[in-house]
Design a protein around this motif. Structure first.
Motif, PDB file in Angstrom:
ATOM      1  N   ALA A  69     -53.833  33.349  -0.572  1.00 56.45           N
ATOM      2  CA  ALA A  69     -54.519  32.338  -1.382  1.00 56.45           C
ATOM      3  C   ALA A  69     -53.531  31.812  -2.435  1.00 56.45           C
ATOM      4  O   ALA A  69     -53.597  32.150  -3.611  1.00 56.45           O
ATOM      5  CB  ALA A  69     -55.768  32.926  -2.028  1.00 56.45           C
ATOM      6  N   LYS A  70     -52.605  30.979  -1.964  1.00 54.49           N
ATOM      7  CA  LYS A  70     -51.484  30.545  -2.804  1.00 54.49           C
ATOM      8  C   LYS A  70     -51.912  29.663  -3.972  1.00 54.49           C
ATOM      9  O   LYS A  70     -51.358  29.777  -5.066  1.00 54.49           O
ATOM     10  CB  LYS A  70     -50.448  29.819  -1.947  1.00 54.49           C
ATOM     11  CG  LYS A  70     -49.774  30.737  -0.951  1.00 54.49           C
ATOM     12  CD  LYS A  70     -48.797  29.996  -0.073  1.00 54.49           C
ATOM     13  CE  LYS A  70     -48.200  30.944   0.957  1.00 54.49           C
ATOM     14  NZ  LYS A  70     -47.376  30.224   1.923  1.00 54.49           N
ATOM     15  N   VAL A  71     -52.885  28.790  -3.753  1.00 55.90           N
ATOM     16  CA  VAL A  71     -53.339  27.910  -4.840  1.00 55.90           C
ATOM     17  C   VAL A  71     -53.985  28.749  -5.946  1.00 55.90           C
ATOM     18  O   VAL A  71     -53.678  28.574  -7.137  1.00 55.90           O
ATOM     19  CB  VAL A  71     -54.297  26.826  -4.318  1.00 55.90           C
ATOM     20  CG1 VAL A  71     -54.908  26.029  -5.466  1.00 55.90           C
ATOM     21  CG2 VAL A  71     -53.564  25.889  -3.359  1.00 55.90           C
ATOM     22  N   LEU A  72     -54.852  29.673  -5.561  1.00 52.51           N
ATOM     23  CA  LEU A  72     -55.482  30.558  -6.545  1.00 52.51           C
ATOM     24  C   LEU A  72     -54.428  31.374  -7.277  1.00 52.51           C
ATOM     25  O   LEU A  72     -54.481  31.512  -8.503  1.00 52.51           O
ATOM     26  CB  LEU A  72     -56.506  31.474  -5.864  1.00 52.51           C
ATOM     27  CG  LEU A  72     -57.196  32.497  -6.768  1.00 52.51           C
ATOM     28  CD1 LEU A  72     -57.924  31.830  -7.935  1.00 52.51           C
ATOM     29  CD2 LEU A  72     -58.163  33.346  -5.952  1.00 52.51           C
ATOM     30  N   SER A  73     -53.465  31.895  -6.550  1.00 55.17           N
ATOM     31  CA  SER A  73     -52.403  32.692  -7.150  1.00 55.17           C
ATOM     32  C   SER A  73     -51.624  31.868  -8.176  1.00 55.17           C
ATOM     33  O   SER A  73     -51.352  32.329  -9.290  1.00 55.17           O
ATOM     34  CB  SER A  73     -51.453  33.226  -6.067  1.00 55.17           C
ATOM     35  OG  SER A  73     -50.426  33.980  -6.656  1.00 55.17           O
ATOM     36  N   GLU A  74     -51.277  30.642  -7.815  1.00 54.99           N
ATOM     37  CA  GLU A  74     -50.525  29.771  -8.725  1.00 54.99           C
ATOM     38  C   GLU A  74     -51.345  29.431  -9.963  1.00 54.99           C
ATOM     39  O   GLU A  74     -50.828  29.437 -11.078  1.00 54.99           O
ATOM     40  CB  GLU A  74     -50.089  28.500  -7.997  1.00 54.99           C
ATOM     41  CG  GLU A  74     -49.445  27.443  -8.886  1.00 54.99           C
ATOM     42  CD  GLU A  74     -48.229  27.904  -9.669  1.00 54.99           C
ATOM     43  OE1 GLU A  74     -47.933  27.276 -10.709  1.00 54.99           O
ATOM     44  OE2 GLU A  74     -47.562  28.876  -9.257  1.00 54.99           O
ATOM     45  N   GLN A  75     -52.626  29.146  -9.778  1.00 53.66           N
ATOM     46  CA  GLN A  75     -53.466  28.825 -10.931  1.00 53.66           C
ATOM     47  C   GLN A  75     -53.640  30.038 -11.847  1.00 53.66           C
ATOM     48  O   GLN A  75     -53.659  29.899 -13.076  1.00 53.66           O
ATOM     49  CB  GLN A  75     -54.812  28.260 -10.471  1.00 53.66           C
ATOM     50  CG  GLN A  75     -54.659  26.881  -9.864  1.00 53.66           C
ATOM     51  CD  GLN A  75     -55.972  26.269  -9.431  1.00 53.66           C
ATOM     52  OE1 GLN A  75     -57.050  26.818  -9.647  1.00 53.66           O
ATOM     53  NE2 GLN A  75     -55.899  25.107  -8.811  1.00 53.66           N
ATOM     54  N   ALA A  76     -53.738  31.222 -11.262  1.00 52.53           N
ATOM     55  CA  ALA A  76     -53.813  32.449 -12.061  1.00 52.53           C
ATOM     56  C   ALA A  76     -52.502  32.662 -12.811  1.00 52.53           C
ATOM     57  O   ALA A  76     -52.504  33.089 -13.970  1.00 52.53           O
ATOM     58  CB  ALA A  76     -54.139  33.649 -11.172  1.00 52.53           C
ATOM     59  N   HIS A 114     -59.821  27.824 -17.244  1.00 52.64           N
ATOM     60  CA  HIS A 114     -60.377  29.128 -16.848  1.00 52.64           C
ATOM     61  C   HIS A 114     -61.558  28.991 -15.878  1.00 52.64           C
ATOM     62  O   HIS A 114     -61.578  29.645 -14.832  1.00 52.64           O
ATOM     63  CB  HIS A 114     -60.801  29.924 -18.092  1.00 52.64           C
ATOM     64  CG  HIS A 114     -61.557  31.158 -17.768  1.00 52.64           C
ATOM     65  ND1 HIS A 114     -60.933  32.351 -17.448  1.00 52.64           N
ATOM     66  CD2 HIS A 114     -62.895  31.396 -17.661  1.00 52.64           C
ATOM     67  CE1 HIS A 114     -61.856  33.254 -17.176  1.00 52.64           C
ATOM     68  NE2 HIS A 114     -63.045  32.708 -17.297  1.00 52.64           N
ATOM     69  N   THR A 115     -62.525  28.159 -16.215  1.00 48.24           N
ATOM     70  CA  THR A 115     -63.744  28.056 -15.401  1.00 48.24           C
ATOM     71  C   THR A 115     -63.425  27.601 -13.985  1.00 48.24           C
ATOM     72  O   THR A 115     -63.940  28.171 -13.009  1.00 48.24           O
ATOM     73  CB  THR A 115     -64.758  27.101 -16.064  1.00 48.24           C
ATOM     74  OG1 THR A 115     -65.089  27.641 -17.355  1.00 48.24           O
ATOM     75  CG2 THR A 115     -66.027  26.985 -15.236  1.00 48.24           C
ATOM     76  N   ALA A 116     -62.558  26.616 -13.846  1.00 47.47           N
ATOM     77  CA  ALA A 116     -62.191  26.118 -12.511  1.00 47.47           C
ATOM     78  C   ALA A 116     -61.489  27.195 -11.692  1.00 47.47           C
ATOM     79  O   ALA A 116     -61.719  27.323 -10.486  1.00 47.47           O
ATOM     80  CB  ALA A 116     -61.311  24.880 -12.629  1.00 47.47           C
ATOM     81  N   VAL A 117     -60.644  27.983 -12.339  1.00 51.92           N
ATOM     82  CA  VAL A 117     -59.948  29.061 -11.623  1.00 51.92           C
ATOM     83  C   VAL A 117     -60.945  30.124 -11.175  1.00 51.92           C
ATOM     84  O   VAL A 117     -60.866  30.622 -10.051  1.00 51.92           O
ATOM     85  CB  VAL A 117     -58.802  29.657 -12.482  1.00 51.92           C
ATOM     86  CG1 VAL A 117     -58.159  30.851 -11.780  1.00 51.92           C
ATOM     87  CG2 VAL A 117     -57.750  28.591 -12.790  1.00 51.92           C
ATOM     88  N   MET A 118     -61.910  30.450 -12.015  1.00 53.64           N
ATOM     89  CA  MET A 118     -62.923  31.442 -11.632  1.00 53.64           C
ATOM     90  C   MET A 118     -63.795  30.905 -10.493  1.00 53.64           C
ATOM     91  O   MET A 118     -64.187  31.661  -9.601  1.00 53.64           O
ATOM     92  CB  MET A 118     -63.783  31.835 -12.837  1.00 53.64           C
ATOM     93  CG  MET A 118     -63.039  32.623 -13.910  1.00 53.64           C
ATOM     94  SD  MET A 118     -62.319  34.199 -13.353  1.00 53.64           S
ATOM     95  CE  MET A 118     -60.589  33.754 -13.215  1.00 53.64           C
ATOM     96  N   GLN A 119     -64.067  29.606 -10.494  1.00 51.19           N
ATOM     97  CA  GLN A 119     -64.829  29.012  -9.390  1.00 51.19           C
ATOM     98  C   GLN A 119     -64.026  29.092  -8.090  1.00 51.19           C
ATOM     99  O   GLN A 119     -64.585  29.385  -7.025  1.00 51.19           O
ATOM    100  CB  GLN A 119     -65.204  27.563  -9.721  1.00 51.19           C
ATOM    101  CG  GLN A 119     -66.275  27.467 -10.782  1.00 51.19           C
ATOM    102  CD  GLN A 119     -66.504  26.043 -11.275  1.00 51.19           C
ATOM    103  OE1 GLN A 119     -65.683  25.159 -11.095  1.00 51.19           O
ATOM    104  NE2 GLN A 119     -67.643  25.831 -11.919  1.00 51.19           N
ATOM    105  N   LEU A 120     -62.734  28.835  -8.170  1.00 53.99           N
ATOM    106  CA  LEU A 120     -61.879  28.953  -6.988  1.00 53.99           C
ATOM    107  C   LEU A 120     -61.832  30.408  -6.517  1.00 53.99           C
ATOM    108  O   LEU A 120     -61.866  30.674  -5.303  1.00 53.99           O
ATOM    109  CB  LEU A 120     -60.474  28.425  -7.285  1.00 53.99           C
ATOM    110  CG  LEU A 120     -59.490  28.451  -6.115  1.00 53.99           C
ATOM    111  CD1 LEU A 120     -60.005  27.650  -4.917  1.00 53.99           C
ATOM    112  CD2 LEU A 120     -58.128  27.928  -6.564  1.00 53.99           C
TER     113      LEU A 120
END
Length: 107
Positions: A57-64, A83-89
């Motif tokens: 999950a590269k996009v999630l990893s990058e956003q984290a 934060h909220t968008a990353v938690m939704q992802l």
């Protein structure tokens, strides 16, 4: 165990650990906002960055990673904006992982 079994196991751990890990990150967010202490938040999103990468999950990893960096710098505005968008992802990736596991069981 072959590669597929190992991958399925990693997805399973990601999915089953989501609620606890997300809870820790949310609690750390409130602690950071309340007292300016971002260490636990940085630790939580660092773990998310790593586990997301292990399942691809590269996009999630990058956003984290971006949240981790913001936490290290005390960039509250960036964290609050993203934060909220990353938690939704995070939820979406875990749900997709859950669907993969369910499909695997049916094969």
């Amino acid at each position: 165990a072959d590669d597929r079994e190992l991958y399925m196991e990693m997805i399973g751990m990601f999915v089953s650990g989501r609620d606890e890990e997300k809870g820790k990150i949310e609690a750390a967010l409130h602690e950071g906002e309340a007292g300016g202490q971002w260490k636990l938040y940085v630790t939580g999103v660092h773990a998310l960055k790593s586990t997301a990468l292990t399942i691809g999950a590269k996009v999630l990893s990058e956003q984290a990673r971006q949240l981790e960096s913001a936490g290290k710098q005390g960039d509250t505005a960036f964290i609050q904006a993203h934060h909220t968008a990353v938690m939704q992802l995070y939820d979406q990736v875990a749900e997709a992982g859950n669907m993969i596991i369910e499909n695997e069981k049916q094969e």
